[in-house]
Motif scaffolding. Structure first.
Motif, PDB file in Angstrom:
ATOM      1  N   ARG A 103      47.871  39.857 120.047  1.00 24.80           N
ATOM      2  CA  ARG A 103      48.148  40.447 121.220  1.00 24.80           C
ATOM      3  C   ARG A 103      49.809  40.512 121.379  1.00 24.80           C
ATOM      4  O   ARG A 103      50.356  41.152 122.134  1.00 24.80           O
ATOM      5  N   ARG A 104      50.301  39.545 120.548  1.00 25.36           N
ATOM      6  CA  ARG A 104      51.825  39.280 120.683  1.00 25.36           C
ATOM      7  C   ARG A 104      52.435  40.119 119.546  1.00 25.36           C
ATOM      8  O   ARG A 104      53.734  40.176 119.242  1.00 25.36           O
ATOM      9  N   ALA A 105      51.706  41.052 118.628  1.00 28.32           N
ATOM     10  CA  ALA A 105      52.493  41.833 117.750  1.00 28.32           C
ATOM     11  C   ALA A 105      53.456  43.051 118.554  1.00 28.32           C
ATOM     12  O   ALA A 105      54.189  43.291 117.583  1.00 28.32           O
ATOM     13  N   ASP A 106      53.022  43.362 119.549  1.00 27.04           N
ATOM     14  CA  ASP A 106      53.673  44.315 120.188  1.00 27.04           C
ATOM     15  C   ASP A 106      55.252  43.524 120.531  1.00 27.04           C
ATOM     16  O   ASP A 106      56.251  44.462 120.501  1.00 27.04           O
ATOM     17  N   ILE A 107      55.334  42.464 120.914  1.00 31.47           N
ATOM     18  CA  ILE A 107      56.472  41.684 120.872  1.00 31.47           C
ATOM     19  C   ILE A 107      57.569  41.941 119.690  1.00 31.47           C
ATOM     20  O   ILE A 107      58.594  42.340 120.016  1.00 31.47           O
ATOM     21  N   TYR A 108      57.009  41.599 118.728  1.00 30.30           N
ATOM     22  CA  TYR A 108      57.684  41.834 117.581  1.00 30.30           C
ATOM     23  C   TYR A 108      58.048  43.004 117.180  1.00 30.30           C
ATOM     24  O   TYR A 108      59.204  43.454 116.787  1.00 30.30           O
ATOM     25  N   GLN A 109      57.104  43.943 117.484  1.00 26.42           N
ATOM     26  CA  GLN A 109      57.368  45.572 117.177  1.00 26.42           C
ATOM     27  C   GLN A 109      58.674  45.809 118.341  1.00 26.42           C
ATOM     28  O   GLN A 109      59.738  46.622 117.529  1.00 26.42           O
ATOM     29  N   GLY A 110      58.521  45.608 119.420  1.00 23.97           N
ATOM     30  CA  GLY A 110      59.632  45.684 120.408  1.00 23.97           C
ATOM     31  C   GLY A 110      61.011  45.057 119.726  1.00 23.97           C
ATOM     32  O   GLY A 110      62.125  45.959 120.197  1.00 23.97           O
ATOM     33  N   SER A 117      49.681  40.008 111.038  1.00 25.36           N
ATOM     34  CA  SER A 117      48.910  38.985 111.890  1.00 25.36           C
ATOM     35  C   SER A 117      47.601  38.535 111.160  1.00 25.36           C
ATOM     36  O   SER A 117      47.165  39.427 110.553  1.00 25.36           O
ATOM     37  N   ARG A 120      44.346  40.080 112.493  1.00 19.70           N
ATOM     38  CA  ARG A 120      44.066  41.758 112.132  1.00 19.70           C
ATOM     39  C   ARG A 120      44.057  41.916 110.539  1.00 19.70           C
ATOM     40  O   ARG A 120      43.230  42.751 110.242  1.00 19.70           O
ATOM     41  N   ASN A 143      49.947  46.081 108.947  1.00 22.58           N
ATOM     42  CA  ASN A 143      48.883  44.790 109.253  1.00 22.58           C
ATOM     43  C   ASN A 143      47.623  45.702 108.736  1.00 22.58           C
ATOM     44  O   ASN A 143      46.396  45.432 109.225  1.00 22.58           O
TER      45      ASN A 143
END
Length: 219
Positions: A103-110, A117, A120, A143
């Motif tokens: 769920r934190r992958a979006d933070i890295y992407q941003g 992951s 994943r 991923n």
């Protein structure tokens, strides 16, 4: 390349050993002195004790001249802060980070930081191996959304231009091994019996590729 790795657990130590074996200049950072024991005997790189986001230890590890940086500790927060420090403060060209909570992958992407992951990737890999066992990926990207797979073409495809096998946005032929020699597929190049073809394929299109290769074979 000079590579700085933060985290000397199983992932970090294995990555460091592999890169060092390829003659890269590897510097490893971990807050636990005992973690150095995970590195192979005679490891030619350097090991530094400290937090992966501490400027003093990062500079001692040579981050100011690093070509790449990987944060692979067991703590997502440490990885995020370390990766941001490498990217934003030291302008390291290549920055990667490990994320344990998908769920934190979006933070890295941003933040513009590619993230791997564990959960994943593992789920994607197992799914592929269960459903597409003869299309085992040679290499995965991101991923696991895009893969390189190799397969010998079935006889019924011989004589057809290999560019006919492309599906826009899903499948593309990127290489052919023919009689032991590798070649890039030119437009109109016909397939020959025994060709070993490398496909770049979206993970969601593996079933389509498998069906295409299995067509008329009864498998």
């Amino acid at each position: 390349m000079r590579v700085v790795i933060v985290g000397c657990g199983r992932v970090g130590a294995t990555l460091a050993a592999q890169l060092a074996a390829e003659n890269h200049d590897v510097r490893v950072v971990d807050r636990r002195p005992a973690a150095e024991q995970l590195l192979p005997t005679g490891f030619p790189g350097a090991f530094h004790v400290g937090n992966g986001f501490g400027r003093a230890v990062l500079e001692a590890a040579g981050i100011e001249h690093a070509d790449a940086f990987a944060a692979v500790t067991s703590a997502d927060n440490t990885n995020i802060v370390s990766a941001r420090t490498a990217k934003e403060t030291y302008r390291v060209p290549i920055v990667l980070a490990r994320v344990h909570d998908p769920r934190r992958a979006d933070i890295y992407q941003g933040l513009g930081i590619p993230a791997v992951s564990s959960v994943r990737w593992a789920v994607s890999r197992i799914h592929q191996m269960l459903l597409h066992r003869h299309l085992t990926p040679e290499l995965t990207f991101g991923n696991g959304e895009t893969l390189l797979v190799r397969s010998e073409l079935p006889p019924y495809l011989a004589g057809r231009p290999v560019t006919e096998f492309d599906v826009d946005g899903e499948i593309r032929v990127v290489e052919i091994t023919r009689a032991g020699r590798s070649l890039m597929p030119a437009h109109g190049l016909p397939a020959e019996p025994g060709d070993l073809v490398t496909f770049a394929v979206a993970a969601t299109a593996l079933g389509r590729l498998r069906g295409f290769l299995d067509k008329e074979l009864g498998t």
